[in-house]
Design a protein around this motif. Structure first.
Motif, PDB file in Angstrom:
ATOM      1  N   GLU A 100      14.714  -0.592   0.454  1.00 54.48           N
ATOM      2  CA  GLU A 100      14.260   0.371   0.046  1.00 54.48           C
ATOM      3  C   GLU A 100      13.247   0.426  -0.890  1.00 54.48           C
ATOM      4  N   ARG A 101      13.143  -1.225  -1.598  1.00 59.34           N
ATOM      5  CA  ARG A 101      12.184  -1.728  -2.229  1.00 59.34           C
ATOM      6  C   ARG A 101      11.380  -2.932  -1.782  1.00 59.34           C
ATOM      7  N   MET A 102      10.330  -3.639  -1.924  1.00 60.43           N
ATOM      8  CA  MET A 102      10.005  -4.794  -1.458  1.00 60.43           C
ATOM      9  C   MET A 102       8.373  -4.948  -1.973  1.00 60.43           C
ATOM     10  N   SER A 103       8.357  -6.807  -2.270  1.00 51.62           N
ATOM     11  CA  SER A 103       7.086  -6.965  -2.935  1.00 51.62           C
ATOM     12  C   SER A 103       6.149  -7.252  -2.082  1.00 51.62           C
ATOM     13  N   TYR A 104       4.909  -7.184  -2.420  1.00 49.35           N
ATOM     14  CA  TYR A 104       3.676  -7.651  -1.567  1.00 49.35           C
ATOM     15  C   TYR A 104       4.118  -8.684  -0.995  1.00 49.35           C
ATOM     16  N   HIS A 105       5.022  -9.535  -1.433  1.00 53.87           N
ATOM     17  CA  HIS A 105       4.774 -11.008  -1.345  1.00 53.87           C
ATOM     18  C   HIS A 105       5.806 -11.672   0.089  1.00 53.87           C
ATOM     19  N   ASP A 106       6.612 -10.394  -0.167  1.00 54.38           N
ATOM     20  CA  ASP A 106       8.166 -10.155   1.054  1.00 54.38           C
ATOM     21  C   ASP A 106       6.874  -9.858   2.188  1.00 54.38           C
ATOM     22  N   ALA A 107       6.214  -8.951   2.138  1.00 55.97           N
ATOM     23  CA  ALA A 107       6.084  -8.040   3.175  1.00 55.97           C
ATOM     24  C   ALA A 107       4.816  -8.483   3.662  1.00 55.97           C
ATOM     25  N   ILE A 108       4.107  -9.508   3.170  1.00 55.48           N
ATOM     26  CA  ILE A 108       3.528 -10.357   3.712  1.00 55.48           C
ATOM     27  C   ILE A 108       3.712 -11.033   4.728  1.00 55.48           C
ATOM     28  N   GLU A 109       4.767 -12.232   4.471  1.00 52.71           N
ATOM     29  CA  GLU A 109       5.395 -12.890   4.314  1.00 52.71           C
ATOM     30  C   GLU A 109       5.847 -12.417   6.151  1.00 52.71           C
ATOM     31  N   LEU A 110       6.799 -10.901   5.874  1.00 47.33           N
ATOM     32  CA  LEU A 110       7.396 -10.240   7.689  1.00 47.33           C
ATOM     33  C   LEU A 110       6.205 -10.421   8.036  1.00 47.33           C
ATOM     34  N   ALA A 111       4.853  -9.832   8.183  1.00 46.89           N
ATOM     35  CA  ALA A 111       3.793  -8.724   8.397  1.00 46.89           C
ATOM     36  C   ALA A 111       3.002 -10.216   8.962  1.00 46.89           C
ATOM     37  N   TYR A 112       3.029 -11.014   8.057  1.00 42.15           N
ATOM     38  CA  TYR A 112       3.135 -12.706   9.014  1.00 42.15           C
ATOM     39  C   TYR A 112       2.976 -12.668   9.751  1.00 42.15           C
ATOM     40  N   PHE A 113       4.681 -13.136   9.547  1.00 41.64           N
ATOM     41  CA  PHE A 113       5.738 -13.882  10.678  1.00 41.64           C
ATOM     42  C   PHE A 113       5.524 -13.019  12.239  1.00 41.64           C
ATOM     43  N   GLY A 114       5.602 -12.065  11.997  1.00 45.72           N
ATOM     44  CA  GLY A 114       5.276 -10.359  13.418  1.00 45.72           C
ATOM     45  C   GLY A 114       5.762  -9.685  13.436  1.00 45.72           C
ATOM     46  N   ALA A 115       6.257  -9.528  12.100  1.00 46.67           N
ATOM     47  CA  ALA A 115       6.897  -8.423  11.801  1.00 46.67           C
ATOM     48  C   ALA A 115       5.844  -6.705  12.226  1.00 46.67           C
ATOM     49  N   SER A 116       6.469  -5.858  13.344  1.00 50.08           N
ATOM     50  CA  SER A 116       5.143  -4.804  13.725  1.00 50.08           C
ATOM     51  C   SER A 116       5.481  -3.390  12.523  1.00 50.08           C
ATOM     52  N   VAL A 117       6.309  -3.736  12.201  1.00 49.52           N
ATOM     53  CA  VAL A 117       6.484  -2.784  11.249  1.00 49.52           C
ATOM     54  C   VAL A 117       4.132  -2.394  10.181  1.00 49.52           C
ATOM     55  N   ILE A 118       4.239  -3.741   9.647  1.00 47.16           N
ATOM     56  CA  ILE A 118       2.632  -3.366   9.190  1.00 47.16           C
ATOM     57  C   ILE A 118       1.938  -4.850  10.060  1.00 47.16           C
ATOM     58  N   HIS A 119       0.878  -4.076   9.827  1.00 46.65           N
ATOM     59  CA  HIS A 119      -0.007  -4.942  10.355  1.00 46.65           C
ATOM     60  C   HIS A 119      -0.799  -6.124   8.836  1.00 46.65           C
ATOM     61  N   PRO A 120      -0.428  -7.176   8.998  1.00 43.47           N
ATOM     62  CA  PRO A 120      -0.508  -8.364   8.454  1.00 43.47           C
ATOM     63  C   PRO A 120      -2.178  -7.977   7.482  1.00 43.47           C
ATOM     64  N   LYS A 121      -2.842  -7.815   7.902  1.00 44.81           N
ATOM     65  CA  LYS A 121      -3.636  -7.586   7.110  1.00 44.81           C
ATOM     66  C   LYS A 121      -4.091  -6.986   5.290  1.00 44.81           C
ATOM     67  N   THR A 122      -2.996  -5.136   5.715  1.00 44.40           N
ATOM     68  CA  THR A 122      -2.501  -4.357   5.388  1.00 44.40           C
ATOM     69  C   THR A 122      -2.232  -4.921   3.787  1.00 44.40           C
ATOM     70  N   ILE A 123      -1.555  -5.649   3.582  1.00 42.90           N
ATOM     71  CA  ILE A 123      -1.029  -5.972   1.812  1.00 42.90           C
ATOM     72  C   ILE A 123      -1.857  -6.356   1.208  1.00 42.90           C
ATOM     73  N   LYS A 124      -2.501  -7.214   1.423  1.00 46.02           N
ATOM     74  CA  LYS A 124      -3.808  -7.450   0.320  1.00 46.02           C
ATOM     75  C   LYS A 124      -4.699  -6.905  -0.307  1.00 46.02           C
ATOM     76  N   PRO A 125      -5.258  -6.328   0.192  1.00 43.71           N
ATOM     77  CA  PRO A 125      -6.243  -5.499  -0.184  1.00 43.71           C
ATOM     78  C   PRO A 125      -5.542  -4.322  -1.646  1.00 43.71           C
ATOM     79  N   LEU A 126      -4.268  -3.982  -0.907  1.00 41.13           N
ATOM     80  CA  LEU A 126      -3.553  -2.970  -1.750  1.00 41.13           C
ATOM     81  C   LEU A 126      -2.590  -4.119  -3.166  1.00 41.13           C
ATOM     82  N   GLU A 127      -2.249  -5.481  -2.778  1.00 43.80           N
ATOM     83  CA  GLU A 127      -2.115  -6.081  -4.163  1.00 43.80           C
ATOM     84  C   GLU A 127      -3.337  -6.021  -5.246  1.00 43.80           C
ATOM     85  N   ASN A 128      -4.510  -6.885  -4.750  1.00 47.10           N
ATOM     86  CA  ASN A 128      -5.294  -6.270  -5.586  1.00 47.10           C
ATOM     87  C   ASN A 128      -5.755  -5.534  -6.584  1.00 47.10           C
ATOM     88  N   LYS A 129      -5.235  -4.439  -6.013  1.00 48.59           N
ATOM     89  CA  LYS A 129      -5.490  -3.015  -6.877  1.00 48.59           C
ATOM     90  C   LYS A 129      -4.564  -3.001  -7.238  1.00 48.59           C
TER      91      LYS A 129
END
Ligand code: ASP
Ligand code: MG
Length: 425
Positions: free
Chosen positions: A245-274
């Motif tokens: 239901e809810r997820m931290s940016y950190h968990d999302a980055i880790e999952l994307a980085y390890f290959g979960a195809s749901v989100i492109h790995p570069k997507t989270i960082k710009p969003l987290e920064n703002k």
């Protein structure tokens, strides 16, 4: 302002395109930048065109015809009048590809790839923009290449944030003119300072949405998908996949980085920064809550998430004289990986050897092994699987490793990874 992204699956046919109007209707008074990928599997289909062109196998035009037919069918279903201007607009993009195919490739594969494959997004946005207008949703078609600038690293362009931010802020807000609340633009594509088309890497449309949201200080990004949200496992491999239901940016980055195809790995960082919340939602059930990813969000439910990667190669590197693998060797070894563009999925070292698990890419892996063999003794195993489990329990690992031979294993506090092969009896 919000940024919406529709991926290939959410615009794969006429029905799916019609569905976008229903989603937009729920956000009537909002300004929305709609980022769209190529329709269905059209990026793969355009890759066949470029590969045939490059290999001179004589099939480029045939593959291009398939791309044309696919779009024509969708357009015929969406637009009853054959004199609708969208037919000409789309045709012009095909003519441009044909011009490229008539010439000898002068600037290399990656350059030609971007000029041809980017057409998938140009065409999908032409069709969607025209359809929305026909359905009464006033909108502006925007060429993303006029906004997002990258360096000239074709197929994997690096964003020039200063130029992209300035252009986004100067151009996009002025496109929202009452009663036009929607801007339709392409994911995945950008351009160099000399106006040559570049792309951001496969599946890069999510990243486009994040770039634009960052530059425009958007108040949310919505990725509309054919799944109900972020799941803890790929439903293709695990039938009991559950929605997070809810997820931290950190968990999302880790999952994307390890290959979960749901989100492109570069997507989270710009969003987290703002601190922009990312909503992953179902385009079939747009009223369902989906998954929200944001700053201090505690991941809920905190269940193990599984990522499975097939076709892995485990390489063990040791010195020819059995001396230690020390820092000076490692810096040379990493240099080779970087220069061939091979991403390391897992690594581990002992006194005399250094083991790495990588995707068995048919172009890059043999090149890497050849290069490593010059200075090192190389052993490798193919046809392996890499399992990554975030928020694991000991029982999760037991369940996953049952019936498998584990060749390499690594556990940190939150993440366990192992490289294994199925034992055949
Ligand atoms: N159409 C591109 C691809 O399939 C970009 C994307 O879908 O995100 O890789
Ligand atoms: Mg796509």
């Amino acid at each position: 302002m919000k940024v919406f992204k529709f991926g290939g699956a959410s615009v794969k046919d006429a029905e799916a395109v019609k569905n976008i109007t229903k989603i937009l209707a729920n956000f009537e008074n909002e300004k929305i930048v709609v980022v769209v990928s190529a329709m269905g599997k059209m990026t793969n289909a355009l890759e066949l065109v470029i590969n045939s062109y490059f290999n001179k196998d004589g099939n480029a035009i045939k593959h291009l015809e398939e791309v044309k037919l696919f779009h024509k069918k969708i357009m015929n279903e969406l637009f009853s009048s054959k004199s609708h201007p969208v037919f000409d607009e789309v045709n012009n993009h095909f003519v441009e590809i044909e011009w490229v195919l008539e010439e000898e490739a002068a600037k290399g594969y990656a350059f030609a790839y971007d000029q041809i494959v980017s057409t998938g997004e140009l065409i999908s946005t032409r069709i969607i923009s025209a359809y929305l207008r026909q359905a009464g949703i006033n909108n502006t078609w925007l060429d993303a290449r006029d906004i997002i600038q990258t360096d000239n690293n074709y197929r994997e362009g690096e964003v020039n944030w200063a130029v992209t931010t300035a252009r986004s802020q100067e151009i996009i807000p002025s496109l929202f003119k009452d009663p036009c609340n929607v801007v339709v633009t392409q994911g995945f594509i950008a351009s160099t300072s000399e106006n040559y088309t570049t792309t951001l890497g496969r599946e890069g449309s999510d990243y486009t949405a994040a770039i634009l949201a960052y530059c425009l200080n958007a108040d949310g990004v919505f990725i509309w998908k054919d799944v109900p949200g972020v799941l803890n496992a790929d439903p293709k491999f695990y039938k009991d996949a559950q929605k997070i239901e809810r997820m931290s940016y950190h968990d999302a980055i880790e999952l994307a980085y390890f290959g979960a195809s749901v989100i492109h790995p570069k997507t989270i960082k710009p969003l987290e920064n703002k601190n922009i919340t990312l909503h992953v939602k179902s385009f079939i059930n747009p009223d369902f809550p989906g998954t929200q990813i944001g700053k201090d969000f505690q991941t809920k439910p905190l269940i193990p998430s599984f990522i499975f990667k097939d076709n892995q190669l485990l390489i063990s590197i040791s010195a020819k004289d059995f001396s230690f693998i020390a820092e000076e060797n490692l810096s040379g070894i990493f240099g080779l990986f970087a220069s061939i563009g091979v991403k390391i999925n897992l690594m581990q070292n002992s006194a005399i050897s250094f083991s790495v698990c990588i995707d068995n890419n048919p172009f890059k892996a043999p090149k890497l092994i050849e290069a490593l063999k010059k200075d090192y003794k190389i052993l490798y195993n193919e046809n392996l699987q890499l399992y990554t489990v975030r928020h694991y329990y000991p029982s999760t690992i037991e369940m996953l490793t049952a019936g498998k031979e584990v060749l390499l294993e690594q556990r940190s506090r939150h993440t366990a990874q192992f490289v294994a092969r199925v034992i055949k009896d």
